[in-house]
Motif scaffolding. Structure first.
Motif: not given
Length: 207
Positions: A200-201, A4-5, A106-107, A192-193
């Motif tokens: 997230l790093s 979630i972005l 991804l959303a 992000l794929a």
């Protein structure tokens, strides 16, 4: 798992344009503003009329009348938000449930006041759309019905752009033109794929 972005940015920064770029990349986007518009024409209209008599008509909420009823009135605005925010949140939850069912990796949650309302806590990462202050103001003042006073009142309600940028995982600077912004969005989608939600790093950040 769906990553979630959160997508946010102050007025005039190009947030809606950036959201459209994610859609062109095939990423599902939930637009909180669009959800509010739908609710104003439907479920929320009766609740808002009860709280602010005379602010609705045959087409639902009259945004101009409602704006006059709450602009510059913090208590009235809080009452409005107490009606609308839970309904928008419910639509957001439905959207995310659909993304998970369809296996979206991804959303994007497009939320104007993401930090101000604590919405960043529901996201795995946050993207802030930014622009040069002079460009921002020129864009906003070109909008129909916008005045210096109205712009100042909206601006003061929003977290400063510098603070948003400080708290962001990703930035898209729309001052550089549409092609550059498209390239930034494509890079973020690639980064992000395939990432699991919440993983997230540091090497994936773009700030």
């Amino acid at each position: 798992m769906t990553f979630i972005l959160g997508l946010t940015g102050s007025i005039g920064m190009g947030k809606s344009t950036t959201a459209a770029m994610f859609r062109r990349q095939g990423v599902p986007v939930h637009d909180a503003d669009a959800a509010v518009h739908r609710l104003y024409r439907g479920e929320a209209a009766g609740l808002i009329e009860a709280a602010f008599p005379g602010t609705t008509g045959d087409e639902g909420v009259d945004r101009q009348k409602l704006g006059a009823a709450v602009l510059g009135k913090p208590e009235a605005l809080r009452r409005l938000e107490a009606i609308v925010h839970p309904l928008v949140r419910r639509e957001e939850e439905r959207f995310l449930a659909s993304c998970r069912r369809t296996g979206a990796s991804l959303a994007v949650l497009d939320i104007p006041l993401l930090f101000e309302t604590g919405g960043d806590g529901r996201c795995d990462a946050v993207l802030v759309v930014t622009a040069d202050p002079d460009i921002q103001k020129a864009r906003v003042m070109a909008r129909p019905g916008m005045t210096e006073e109205r712009f100042a009142m909206i601006h003061v309600k929003q977290m400063p752009d510098a603070e948003k940028r400080r708290r962001a995982h990703f930035l898209v600077d729309t001052s550089r033109g549409l092609a550059a912004a498209e390239a930034q969005v494509a890079s973020i989608v690639r980064a992000l794929a395939g990432r699991p939600g919440g993983a997230l790093s540091q090497e994936g950040t773009a700030c």
